[in-house]
Design an enzyme around this catalytic site. Structure first.
Site, mmCIF file in Angstrom:
data_model
loop_
_atom_site.group_PDB
_atom_site.id
_atom_site.type_symbol
_atom_site.label_atom_id
_atom_site.label_comp_id
_atom_site.label_asym_id
_atom_site.label_seq_id
_atom_site.Cartn_x
_atom_site.Cartn_y
_atom_site.Cartn_z
ATOM 1 N N HIS A 51 9.195 -7.844 -16.956
ATOM 2 C CA HIS A 51 8.700 -6.655 -16.198
ATOM 3 C C HIS A 51 9.609 -5.508 -15.964
ATOM 4 O O HIS A 51 9.116 -4.657 -14.981
ATOM 5 C CB HIS A 51 7.837 -7.115 -14.852
ATOM 6 C CG HIS A 51 6.697 -7.901 -15.272
ATOM 7 N ND1 HIS A 51 5.591 -7.911 -14.512
ATOM 8 C CD2 HIS A 51 6.403 -8.639 -16.330
ATOM 9 C CE1 HIS A 51 4.630 -8.642 -14.953
ATOM 10 N NE2 HIS A 51 4.956 -9.249 -16.168
ATOM 11 N N ASP B 290 8.396 -11.399 -22.265
ATOM 12 C CA ASP B 290 6.980 -11.778 -21.529
ATOM 13 C C ASP B 290 6.025 -11.125 -22.392
ATOM 14 O O ASP B 290 5.668 -9.977 -22.147
ATOM 15 C CB ASP B 290 7.119 -11.278 -20.259
ATOM 16 C CG ASP B 290 6.031 -11.734 -19.659
ATOM 17 O OD1 ASP B 290 4.966 -12.543 -19.987
ATOM 18 O OD2 ASP B 290 5.655 -11.323 -18.649
ATOM 19 N N GLU C 42 -3.966 -10.658 -19.874
ATOM 20 C CA GLU C 42 -3.100 -11.559 -18.914
ATOM 21 C C GLU C 42 -2.196 -10.713 -17.871
ATOM 22 O O GLU C 42 -2.513 -11.168 -16.634
ATOM 23 C CB GLU C 42 -2.149 -12.536 -19.618
ATOM 24 C CG GLU C 42 -1.499 -13.669 -18.786
ATOM 25 C CD GLU C 42 -0.391 -13.390 -17.898
ATOM 26 O OE1 GLU C 42 0.020 -14.169 -16.947
ATOM 27 O OE2 GLU C 42 0.430 -12.180 -18.215
ATOM 28 N N GLU C 43 -1.842 -9.632 -18.290
ATOM 29 C CA GLU C 43 -1.074 -8.742 -17.394
ATOM 30 C C GLU C 43 -1.959 -7.828 -16.322
ATOM 31 O O GLU C 43 -1.377 -7.298 -15.383
ATOM 32 C CB GLU C 43 -0.036 -8.009 -18.276
ATOM 33 C CG GLU C 43 0.863 -8.627 -18.794
ATOM 34 C CD GLU C 43 2.116 -9.531 -17.988
ATOM 35 O OE1 GLU C 43 1.893 -9.402 -16.848
ATOM 36 O OE2 GLU C 43 2.781 -9.967 -18.683
ATOM 37 N N ASP D 25 -0.688 -8.562 -24.755
ATOM 38 C CA ASP D 25 -0.383 -7.718 -23.750
ATOM 39 C C ASP D 25 0.799 -7.548 -23.138
ATOM 40 O O ASP D 25 1.376 -8.568 -22.519
ATOM 41 C CB ASP D 25 -1.761 -7.168 -22.818
ATOM 42 C CG ASP D 25 -1.967 -8.364 -22.009
ATOM 43 O OD1 ASP D 25 -1.762 -9.556 -22.304
ATOM 44 O OD2 ASP D 25 -2.234 -8.357 -20.685
ATOM 45 N N GLU E 23 5.044 -18.618 -21.443
ATOM 46 C CA GLU E 23 5.576 -17.837 -20.425
ATOM 47 C C GLU E 23 6.880 -18.015 -20.511
ATOM 48 O O GLU E 23 7.680 -19.124 -20.704
ATOM 49 C CB GLU E 23 4.912 -18.186 -19.170
ATOM 50 C CG GLU E 23 3.664 -17.786 -19.187
ATOM 51 C CD GLU E 23 3.329 -16.220 -18.770
ATOM 52 O OE1 GLU E 23 4.325 -15.558 -18.784
ATOM 53 O OE2 GLU E 23 2.379 -15.668 -19.248
ATOM 54 N N HIS F 66 -0.231 -14.499 -24.469
ATOM 55 C CA HIS F 66 -0.909 -13.160 -24.358
ATOM 56 C C HIS F 66 -0.064 -12.237 -24.950
ATOM 57 O O HIS F 66 1.139 -11.979 -25.082
ATOM 58 C CB HIS F 66 -1.093 -12.642 -22.957
ATOM 59 C CG HIS F 66 0.407 -12.655 -22.063
ATOM 60 N ND1 HIS F 66 1.048 -11.422 -22.143
ATOM 61 C CD2 HIS F 66 0.897 -13.421 -21.318
ATOM 62 C CE1 HIS F 66 2.192 -11.612 -21.369
ATOM 63 N NE2 HIS F 66 2.136 -12.750 -20.992
#
Length: 380
Positions: A352, A103, A137-138, A71, A166, A69
């Site tokens: 994150h 990520d 995805e997020e 995003d 990931e 992903h």
């Protein structure tokens, strides 16, 4: 920039694009441009407000798909970052800093560079190489990989193996790979009582008092024992809400939000049935809205896991540990095609978080891991 490896150059280019979910900000266009130059057939798939693409190179035979992903999660307060989150710089400690470094824009860069090199080295490789990339995805994850997979399923597209980028590693690159994930089943429970004055409890029904024993039993319940690949299923309450805001009012209802992270030893239907039985046993007036985020999946030792483990050993000298721990990933959607799915990526220590970062040199190692996996599976 001239001193950076091709992987780090591309990673920095991707990180500098502020693609906070569900925005893509040109990341996919950059990736598609490079894949087209390498001979891939491209299929952009914009679904709703989400950018996705599917790309493929090669003939009939086994298909190895790279998935990921573009995003990223929001940055949080900019003033809290040591370096601005989209500056994409390498600090004095050799850390690549920026939102998405771990990520998972670093992995995307490694995938592209590894595949470019492999296609150049093995133009007549066996089978096919594919990419499934999303910008959802997020976020809600409704119009991204989930939706693309349904399109692929409808046309009987073959996916034998899939590597999701990931951040799977715990302390050192390659020390852990994810060969499965637990299922996620969420619920919003409403327990109805009767509102009234706290001084006259006989005229009311307090849903907090009524629900407390049932919630305690749910929290103490042994749902399953797990198995060789999965820990026992867990139940967690994440929110309780009741009351009018006044201190002298018994609330009329209570809302509890909870989640199961469940193993292959439990089914959705069984978990729902057992919850209902406990609530009924306590005589509650209740209603539940269920939300299934994903079923558990598992890739047992076989061609893909063996190829990845061999590549990690060859590149880093480390023995990798397969694991099904952690949250959900888009691998849960791809696995429904009967695909062997493994997640292989950088160290996940800062994902994150403020000041997200990874060891820059790890991305060159990750590129080599991806390349050697291609060699193991598709080289002539």
């Amino acid at each position: 920039m001239t001193t950076l490896s091709p992987t780090l150059e591309l990673a920095c280019d991707l990180i500098r694009r502020p693609s906070v979910t569900p925005l893509d900000e040109g990341c996919q266009a950059l990736m598609m441009q490079r894949l087209q130059a390498a001979g891939f057939a491209l299929e952009p798939m914009r679904i709703g407000e989400v950018d996705n693409f599917w790309a493929r190179h090669g003939a009939e035979g086994p298909v190895l798909c790279f998935a990921g992903h573009t995003d990223v999660v929001p940055t949080g307060p900019l003033q809290s970052w040591q370096h601005q989150p989209f500056d994409a710089l390498i600090d004095a400690d050799g850390m690549l800093c920026g939102r998405g470094a771990a990520d998972m824009k670093g992995s995307l860069a490694s995938m592209i560079i590894a595949v470019e090199r492999f296609v150049a080295d093995y133009p007549q490789h066996k089978g096919a190489i594919a990419f499934l990339i999303t910008s959802d995805e997020e976020g809600p994850a409704q119009h991204g990989t989930r939706a693309v997979v349904e399109r692929l399923r409808a046309r009987n597209e073959r996916l034998d193996w899939c590597i999701v980028g990931e951040p799977s590693s715990s302390n050192l690159l390659g020390d852990v790979v994810k060969n499965g994930r637990r299922g996620s089943l969420g619920a919003t429970l409403t327990v109805r009582g009767k509102q009234g004055h706290v001084a006259y409890p006989q005229l009311a029904k307090n849903p907090i008092h009524l629900a407390a024993p049932a919630l305690a039993e749910l929290a103490a319940e042994h749902w399953d024992a797990g198995n060789d690949f999965f820990p026992p299923t867990s139940f967690q309450i994440s929110n309780l809400n009741a009351g009018t805001g006044a201190t002298n009012v018994i609330p009329g209802d209570l809302t509890a939000i909870f989640n199961f992270r469940f193993s292959t030893e439990s089914t959705v239907e069984d978990l729902q049935r057992r919850v209902s039985e406990i609530l009924d046993r306590h005589g509650l007036d209740w209603h539940i809205d269920w939300a299934l985020s994903g079923l558990p999946f598992l890739t047992e030792p076989g061609e893909l896991l063996n190829a990845v483990a061999s590549s990690i050993r060859q590149v880093t000298g480390r023995e990798t540990t397969p694991s099904t721990s952690g949250g959900t990933s888009d691998g849960r959607f791809i696995a429904t095609l009967g695909t062997q799915v493994v997640e292989v990526g950088p160290v996940n220590a800062t994902i994150h978080q403020i000041d997200e970062r990874i060891l820059a040199s790890d991305l060159d190692l990750l590129t080599e891991v991806y390349y050697q996996t291609l060699v193991h599976l598709l080289a002539c």
